[in-house]
Design an enzyme around this catalytic site. Structure first.
Site, PDB file in Angstrom:
ATOM      1  N   ASN A 186      -3.167  18.889 -19.697  1.00 13.66           N
ATOM      2  CA  ASN A 186      -3.574  17.909 -20.715  1.00 13.66           C
ATOM      3  C   ASN A 186      -3.854  18.535 -22.074  1.00 13.66           C
ATOM      4  O   ASN A 186      -4.440  17.881 -22.944  1.00 13.66           O
ATOM      5  CB  ASN A 186      -4.817  17.159 -20.248  1.00 13.66           C
ATOM      6  N   ARG A 241      -5.240  21.689 -12.747  1.00 16.75           N
ATOM      7  CA  ARG A 241      -4.217  20.749 -13.243  1.00 16.75           C
ATOM      8  C   ARG A 241      -4.583  20.183 -14.617  1.00 16.75           C
ATOM      9  O   ARG A 241      -3.706  19.806 -15.395  1.00 16.75           O
ATOM     10  CB  ARG A 241      -3.988  19.607 -12.239  1.00 16.75           C
ATOM     11  N   HIS A 292       5.135   9.617 -27.224  1.00 14.52           N
ATOM     12  CA  HIS A 292       4.101  10.386 -26.517  1.00 14.52           C
ATOM     13  C   HIS A 292       4.168  11.878 -26.891  1.00 14.52           C
ATOM     14  O   HIS A 292       3.154  12.494 -27.226  1.00 14.52           O
ATOM     15  CB  HIS A 292       4.270  10.194 -25.004  1.00 14.52           C
ATOM     16  N   ARG A 327       0.805  -1.227   0.000  1.00 12.77           N
ATOM     17  CA  ARG A 327       0.000   0.000   0.000  1.00 12.77           C
ATOM     18  C   ARG A 327       0.837   1.275   0.000  1.00 12.77           C
ATOM     19  O   ARG A 327       0.377   2.349   0.352  1.00 12.77           O
ATOM     20  CB  ARG A 327      -0.992   0.028   1.173  1.00 12.77           C
ATOM     21  N   LYS A 347       1.655  11.669 -10.884  1.00 15.26           N
ATOM     22  CA  LYS A 347       0.766  10.805 -11.675  1.00 15.26           C
ATOM     23  C   LYS A 347       1.553   9.553 -12.038  1.00 15.26           C
ATOM     24  O   LYS A 347       2.612   9.643 -12.664  1.00 15.26           O
ATOM     25  CB  LYS A 347       0.306  11.511 -12.944  1.00 15.26           C
ATOM     26  N   GLU A 376      -6.071  16.995  -9.614  1.00 14.72           N
ATOM     27  CA  GLU A 376      -6.767  17.394 -10.839  1.00 14.72           C
ATOM     28  C   GLU A 376      -8.273  17.538 -10.668  1.00 14.72           C
ATOM     29  O   GLU A 376      -9.062  16.962 -11.414  1.00 14.72           O
ATOM     30  CB  GLU A 376      -6.443  16.415 -11.979  1.00 14.72           C
ATOM     31  N   HIS A 378      -3.609  16.449 -25.188  1.00 18.59           N
ATOM     32  CA  HIS A 378      -3.427  15.050 -24.788  1.00 18.59           C
ATOM     33  C   HIS A 378      -4.620  14.162 -25.136  1.00 18.59           C
ATOM     34  O   HIS A 378      -4.443  12.957 -25.315  1.00 18.59           O
ATOM     35  CB  HIS A 378      -3.134  14.959 -23.284  1.00 18.59           C
ATOM     36  N   HIS A 435      -3.585  11.101 -26.956  1.00 19.36           N
ATOM     37  CA  HIS A 435      -3.791   9.744 -26.434  1.00 19.36           C
ATOM     38  C   HIS A 435      -4.570   8.895 -27.445  1.00 19.36           C
ATOM     39  O   HIS A 435      -4.312   7.697 -27.595  1.00 19.36           O
ATOM     40  CB  HIS A 435      -4.548   9.787 -25.105  1.00 19.36           C
ATOM     41  N   LYS A 446       5.215  23.378 -13.606  1.00 24.01           N
ATOM     42  CA  LYS A 446       4.499  22.165 -13.190  1.00 24.01           C
ATOM     43  C   LYS A 446       4.326  22.137 -11.676  1.00 24.01           C
ATOM     44  O   LYS A 446       3.262  21.784 -11.163  1.00 24.01           O
ATOM     45  CB  LYS A 446       5.234  20.916 -13.676  1.00 24.01           C
ATOM     46  N   GLU A 482       6.353  18.867 -24.681  1.00 22.78           N
ATOM     47  CA  GLU A 482       5.763  19.169 -23.367  1.00 22.78           C
ATOM     48  C   GLU A 482       6.281  20.512 -22.829  1.00 22.78           C
ATOM     49  O   GLU A 482       5.586  21.196 -22.073  1.00 22.78           O
ATOM     50  CB  GLU A 482       6.050  18.044 -22.359  1.00 22.78           C
TER      51      GLU A 482
HETATM   52  P1  NAD Z   1      10.359   6.526 -22.555  1.00 27.47           P
HETATM   53  O1  NAD Z   1      10.346   6.339 -21.119  1.00 27.47           O
HETATM   54  O2  NAD Z   1       9.854   5.425 -23.423  1.00 27.47           O
HETATM   55  O3  NAD Z   1      11.847   6.896 -22.997  1.00 27.47           O
HETATM   56  C1  NAD Z   1      12.124   7.127 -24.348  1.00 27.47           C
HETATM   57  C2  NAD Z   1      13.290   6.251 -24.853  1.00 27.47           C
HETATM   58  O4  NAD Z   1      14.514   6.829 -24.406  1.00 27.47           O
HETATM   59  C3  NAD Z   1      13.280   4.840 -24.332  1.00 27.47           C
HETATM   60  O5  NAD Z   1      13.725   3.986 -25.340  1.00 27.47           O
HETATM   61  C4  NAD Z   1      14.281   4.884 -23.202  1.00 27.47           C
HETATM   62  O6  NAD Z   1      14.847   3.640 -22.903  1.00 27.47           O
HETATM   63  C5  NAD Z   1      15.303   5.819 -23.755  1.00 27.47           C
HETATM   64  N1  NAD Z   1      16.117   6.538 -22.798  1.00 27.47           N
HETATM   65  C6  NAD Z   1      15.762   7.012 -21.587  1.00 27.47           C
HETATM   66  N2  NAD Z   1      16.726   7.776 -21.084  1.00 27.47           N
HETATM   67  C7  NAD Z   1      17.738   7.768 -21.974  1.00 27.47           C
HETATM   68  C8  NAD Z   1      19.012   8.377 -22.029  1.00 27.47           C
HETATM   69  N3  NAD Z   1      19.418   9.228 -21.082  1.00 27.47           N
HETATM   70  N4  NAD Z   1      19.809   8.135 -23.086  1.00 27.47           N
HETATM   71  C9  NAD Z   1      19.382   7.332 -24.091  1.00 27.47           C
HETATM   72  N5  NAD Z   1      18.169   6.750 -24.112  1.00 27.47           N
HETATM   73  C10 NAD Z   1      17.363   6.966 -23.071  1.00 27.47           C
HETATM   74  O7  NAD Z   1       9.525   7.820 -23.002  1.00 27.47           O
HETATM   75  P2  NAD Z   1       9.382   9.262 -22.338  1.00 27.47           P
HETATM   76  O8  NAD Z   1       9.146  10.172 -23.470  1.00 27.47           O
HETATM   77  O9  NAD Z   1      10.448   9.548 -21.376  1.00 27.47           O
HETATM   78  O10 NAD Z   1       8.038   9.125 -21.493  1.00 27.47           O
HETATM   79  C11 NAD Z   1       6.807   8.863 -22.123  1.00 27.47           C
HETATM   80  C12 NAD Z   1       5.855   8.286 -21.117  1.00 27.47           C
HETATM   81  O11 NAD Z   1       5.644   9.242 -20.076  1.00 27.47           O
HETATM   82  C13 NAD Z   1       4.508   7.959 -21.688  1.00 27.47           C
HETATM   83  O12 NAD Z   1       4.107   6.693 -21.228  1.00 27.47           O
HETATM   84  C14 NAD Z   1       3.612   9.030 -21.116  1.00 27.47           C
HETATM   85  O13 NAD Z   1       2.282   8.602 -20.970  1.00 27.47           O
HETATM   86  C15 NAD Z   1       4.254   9.301 -19.803  1.00 27.47           C
HETATM   87  N6  NAD Z   1       3.959  10.615 -19.240  1.00 27.47           N
HETATM   88  C16 NAD Z   1       3.557  10.662 -17.948  1.00 27.47           C
HETATM   89  C17 NAD Z   1       3.306  11.884 -17.356  1.00 27.47           C
HETATM   90  C18 NAD Z   1       2.963  11.944 -15.900  1.00 27.47           C
HETATM   91  O14 NAD Z   1       2.568  13.012 -15.436  1.00 27.47           O
HETATM   92  N7  NAD Z   1       3.115  10.864 -15.163  1.00 27.47           N
HETATM   93  C19 NAD Z   1       3.459  13.067 -18.087  1.00 27.47           C
HETATM   94  C20 NAD Z   1       3.874  12.971 -19.416  1.00 27.47           C
HETATM   95  C21 NAD Z   1       4.123  11.738 -19.989  1.00 27.47           C
HETATM   96  N1  GLY Z   2       1.136  15.324 -17.374  1.00 36.01           N
HETATM   97  C1  GLY Z   2      -0.111  15.776 -16.848  1.00 36.01           C
HETATM   98  C2  GLY Z   2      -0.115  15.962 -15.401  1.00 36.01           C
HETATM   99  O1  GLY Z   2       0.865  15.707 -14.728  1.00 36.01           O
HETATM  100  O2  GLY Z   2      -1.105  16.348 -14.849  1.00 36.01           O
END
Ligand code: NAD
Ligand code: GLY
Length: 362
Positions: free
Chosen positions: A243, A239, A263, A119, A141, A235, A246, A250, A225, A183
């Site tokens: 999006n 917040r 993304h 938990r 998130k 949210e 998005h 999405h 942020k 972003e």
């Molecule tokens: P990702 O995590 O897939 O990373 C992109 C690629 O870069 C991957 O192949 C990874 O292995 C590689 N990589 C990572 N760090 C590296 C480095 N320093 N050098 C070389 N390669 C590297 O993608 P992302 O764009 O980081 O994240 C996208 C995800 O984040 C999506 O799933 C999206 O939904 C999520 N997201 C979440 C939030 C949130 O608030 N939680 C906000 C925006 C996006």
């Molecule tokens: N990436 C959207 C949020 O964090 O609310």
């Protein structure tokens, strides 16, 4: 030089450390570890690059490492079991600390695993993509995708700290860097016209990875942020403006299959669609929309929706979104550059206008 921004959430407040040698500073990590048990979750791409750097600081701890396969398509409930297996096998207790070392996919999966195990166990975000540094690692998130909808399973769960080392971006490829810039542009569009103007004037330097410019955009993004999250952690209001683009984005990610568009790329296209719709509603001028599209293009991002995703596909996919209420599609749009709307029920006619006409001319 290192900077710190605090995410102000009462007794769950935490620091975001950012700078050019944060991964070398053991203390940034260890000061947030409360027991001897530590688990690092990373992936097969990031592990060979940065795992050792983090592990070096943790020789005094009982350390477990989980290396997940790389890719958005692995952001699933099934994959989380690998983390739970490791935690259970080592009999880690509820004060064990999880370190998420990777991009947004690793951060989202690991954060959700940390929220669920017994938990909730403490976790630390060490984001290694620009996108994760400017957005996903901050704000709590966490979650995974479902085949029928992006990020539909998850929890709000804040980290103990976020450690951003800009040097790790040296190994990130150009396409991933551009995805992160999507972003960054978002913050300018939704609430910070001055930042939007600055990005527009400095986009060549950003793309060329000028370190000062990268640090500046990370700091400005995290600052924006952190303010939004502090104002509305779960949210219920403001917040949602994070999006922008998005809901369209999405739909693209889910509709064409996770991982085909990054993304950030899907968000760039979705933001252009949102801008087009904002123009149809009489808010943005067509010169504003042109400015937005031009900036995404200069950042190396796509701006037009995939040909094979038709208007009705978008409508069906957008019906699955966390902002929707009673089945109505709700969108974040732009009143002007630098000012986003709260979620809106939009009339079908202008929405269909955008879906049928924007980027469909060829
Ligand atoms: P990702 O995590 O897939 O990373 C992109 C690629 O870069 C991957 O192949 C990874 O292995 C590689 N990589 C990572 N760090 C590296 C480095 N320093 N050098 C070389 N390669 C590297 O993608 P992302 O764009 O980081 O994240 C996208 C995800 O984040 C999506 O799933 C999206 O939904 C999520 N997201 C979440 C939030 C949130 O608030 N939680 C906000 C925006 C996006
Ligand atoms: N990436 C959207 C949020 O964090 O609310």
């Amino acid at each position: 030089m290192m900077k710190t921004i605090e995410v102000q959430l009462g007794d769950r407040s935490y620091p975001i450390y950012m700078g050019s040698d944060c991964l070398h500073q053991a203390d940034l990590l260890t000061r947030h570890i409360k027991s001897r048990q530590v688990i690092i979750v990373t992936n097969e791409t990031v592990a060979p690059l940065y795992l050792e750097k983090v592990q070096t600081h943790l020789q005094q701890y009982e350390l477990e490492v989980v290396i997940l396969p790389d890719g958005e398509k692995y952001k699933t409930l099934t994959i989380m079991d690998k983390i739970f297996d490791a935690l259970m096998t080592r009999k880690f207790s509820r004060n064990a600390t999880l370190i998420a070392l990777g991009g947004g996919v690793i951060g989202d999966i690991s954060g959700f695993a940390a929220a669920c195990y017994q938990r909730g166990i403490p976790f630390i975000q060490v984001p290694t993509t620009l996108l994760a540094q400017v957005d996903s690692s901050v704000g709590g998130k966490t979650g995974v995708n479902h085949a029928k909808g992006k990020n539909m399973i998850g929890a709000f769960y804040q980290p103990q700290a976020v450690i951003i080392d800009v040097e790790v971006l040296d190994t990130l490829d150009d396409r991933q860097l551009s995805a992160g810039i999507a972003e960054v542009i978002k913050y300018g569009l939704i609430r910070d016209i001055g930042f939007f103007n600055w990005i527009e004037a400095n986009i060549e330097k950003i793309i060329a990875r000028d370190k000062g410019s990268l640090i500046y955009i990370i700091e400005k993004s995290c600052h924006n942020k952190a303010e939004i999250v502090a104002a509305d952690e779960r949210e219920s209001g403001i917040r949602a403006i994070l999006n922008l683009g998005h809901t369209f984005g999405h739909a693209i990610e889910t509709g064409v299959g996770y991982g085909k568009y990054l993304h950030g790329e899907a968000v760039a296209i979705g933001t252009c669609q949102a801008a087009d719709l904002s123009m149809r509603l009489g808010w943005l001028k067509n010169t504003d929309v042109a400015r937005i599209i031009a900036l995404f293009k200069k950042a190396g991002l796509p701006t037009e929706p995939p040909e094979n995703l038709k208007a009705q596909d978008f409508i069906d996919l957008m019906a699955v979104d966390k902002k929707n209420i009673d089945g109505n599609i709700r969108l974040i749009l732009l009143n002007e550059i630098g000012k986003a709307t709260l979620p809106l029920d939009v009339d079908r006619a202008p929405l269909l206008g955008t879906l049928n006409e924007y980027g469909r001319s060829k």
